[in-house]
Design a protein around this motif. Structure first.
Motif, mmCIF file in Angstrom:
data_model
loop_
_atom_site.group_PDB
_atom_site.id
_atom_site.type_symbol
_atom_site.label_atom_id
_atom_site.label_comp_id
_atom_site.label_asym_id
_atom_site.label_seq_id
_atom_site.Cartn_x
_atom_site.Cartn_y
_atom_site.Cartn_z
ATOM 1 N N THR A 65 -6.709 -5.715 1.391
ATOM 2 C CA THR A 65 -7.046 -5.557 2.808
ATOM 3 C C THR A 65 -7.946 -4.354 3.015
ATOM 4 O OG1 THR A 65 -4.939 -6.554 3.424
ATOM 5 C CG2 THR A 65 -6.070 -5.259 5.121
ATOM 6 N N CYS A 66 -7.624 -3.236 2.380
ATOM 7 C CA CYS A 66 -8.440 -2.035 2.523
ATOM 8 C C CYS A 66 -9.840 -2.239 1.958
ATOM 9 C CB CYS A 66 -7.763 -0.848 1.839
ATOM 10 S SG CYS A 66 -6.285 -0.289 2.689
ATOM 11 N N ASP A 67 -9.938 -2.927 0.832
ATOM 12 C CA ASP A 67 -11.251 -3.212 0.243
ATOM 13 C C ASP A 67 -12.104 -4.051 1.189
ATOM 14 O OD1 ASP A 67 -10.618 -1.771 -2.011
ATOM 15 O OD2 ASP A 67 -10.213 -3.541 -3.267
ATOM 16 N N PHE A 68 -11.483 -5.008 1.877
ATOM 17 C CA PHE A 68 -12.220 -5.818 2.842
ATOM 18 C C PHE A 68 -12.807 -4.942 3.945
ATOM 19 C CE2 PHE A 68 -12.001 -7.759 7.077
ATOM 20 C CZ PHE A 68 -13.029 -8.681 6.957
ATOM 21 N N TRP A 69 -11.982 -4.095 4.549
ATOM 22 C CA TRP A 69 -12.466 -3.242 5.633
ATOM 23 C C TRP A 69 -13.480 -2.230 5.133
ATOM 24 C CZ3 TRP A 69 -12.146 -4.894 10.274
ATOM 25 C CH2 TRP A 69 -11.099 -5.744 10.644
ATOM 26 N N ASP A 70 -13.301 -1.731 3.920
ATOM 27 C CA ASP A 70 -14.281 -0.814 3.336
ATOM 28 C C ASP A 70 -15.629 -1.499 3.145
ATOM 29 O OD1 ASP A 70 -12.475 1.264 3.254
ATOM 30 O OD2 ASP A 70 -11.993 1.008 1.119
ATOM 31 N N SER A 71 -15.607 -2.788 2.808
ATOM 32 C CA SER A 71 -16.862 -3.512 2.575
ATOM 33 C C SER A 71 -17.677 -3.677 3.847
ATOM 34 C CB SER A 71 -16.574 -4.887 1.966
ATOM 35 O OG SER A 71 -16.035 -5.765 2.943
ATOM 36 N N GLY A 73 -18.140 -1.345 6.054
ATOM 37 C CA GLY A 73 -18.801 -0.084 6.369
ATOM 38 C C GLY A 73 -18.169 0.582 7.578
ATOM 39 N N TYR A 74 -18.618 1.773 7.828
ATOM 40 C CA TYR A 74 -18.022 2.560 8.908
ATOM 41 C C TYR A 74 -19.039 2.968 9.961
ATOM 42 C CZ TYR A 74 -13.970 2.788 5.907
ATOM 43 O OH TYR A 74 -12.894 2.473 5.124
ATOM 44 N N ASN A 75 -20.194 2.329 9.998
ATOM 45 C CA ASN A 75 -21.208 2.697 10.980
ATOM 46 C C ASN A 75 -20.708 2.543 12.400
ATOM 47 O OD1 ASN A 75 -22.950 3.253 8.916
ATOM 48 N ND2 ASN A 75 -23.864 1.211 8.918
ATOM 49 N N TRP A 76 -19.900 1.549 12.672
ATOM 50 C CA TRP A 76 -19.362 1.318 14.015
ATOM 51 C C TRP A 76 -18.422 2.429 14.450
ATOM 52 C CZ3 TRP A 76 -14.114 1.141 14.206
ATOM 53 C CH2 TRP A 76 -13.439 0.925 12.990
ATOM 54 N N PHE A 77 -17.875 3.159 13.487
ATOM 55 C CA PHE A 77 -16.871 4.170 13.789
ATOM 56 C C PHE A 77 -17.487 5.493 14.240
ATOM 57 C CE2 PHE A 77 -13.607 7.318 12.443
ATOM 58 C CZ PHE A 77 -12.570 6.871 13.269
ATOM 59 N N ASN A 78 -18.747 5.714 13.962
ATOM 60 C CA ASN A 78 -19.385 6.995 14.244
ATOM 61 C C ASN A 78 -19.871 7.144 15.673
ATOM 62 O OD1 ASN A 78 -18.955 7.879 11.634
ATOM 63 N ND2 ASN A 78 -20.838 6.964 10.893
ATOM 64 N N GLY A 79 -19.524 6.289 16.545
ATOM 65 C CA GLY A 79 -19.818 6.521 17.927
ATOM 66 C C GLY A 79 -20.722 5.574 18.568
#
Length: 79
Positions: A65-71, A73-79
């Motif tokens: 599950t974590c690998d899926f979310w890591d894939s 990316g985190y661009n949406w999280f930066n604001g």
């Protein structure tokens, strides 16, 4: 021993000694809580069922599950 007792023992030992596996209730535990080390960074205490086999330490139980979310990316999280 009931699962709720096991969790209470972990908390009582932690409050008493700073270590969930050592203390007044240390001998009543079905699973010892291992010391933290970088090699066991992903270990998680899994509480699944009542009984001696219901509380276990597992390495990275949510890795898929974590690998899926890591894939994603985190661009949406930066604001």
């Amino acid at each position: 021993i009931l699962m709720s007792h096991q969790v209470q023992f972990y908390w009582a030992n932690f409050a008493e000694t700073g270590n969930p596996s050592q203390g007044t209730h240390g001998t009543n535990l079905n699973q010892m809580w291992p010391n933290f080390a970088s090699s066991t960074l992903q270990q998680t205490l899994m509480i699944n069922t009542v009984g001696n086999t219901g509380i276990v330490m597992q390495n990275a139980p949510d890795k898929t599950t974590c690998d899926f979310w890591d894939s994603l990316g985190y661009n949406w999280f930066n604001g």
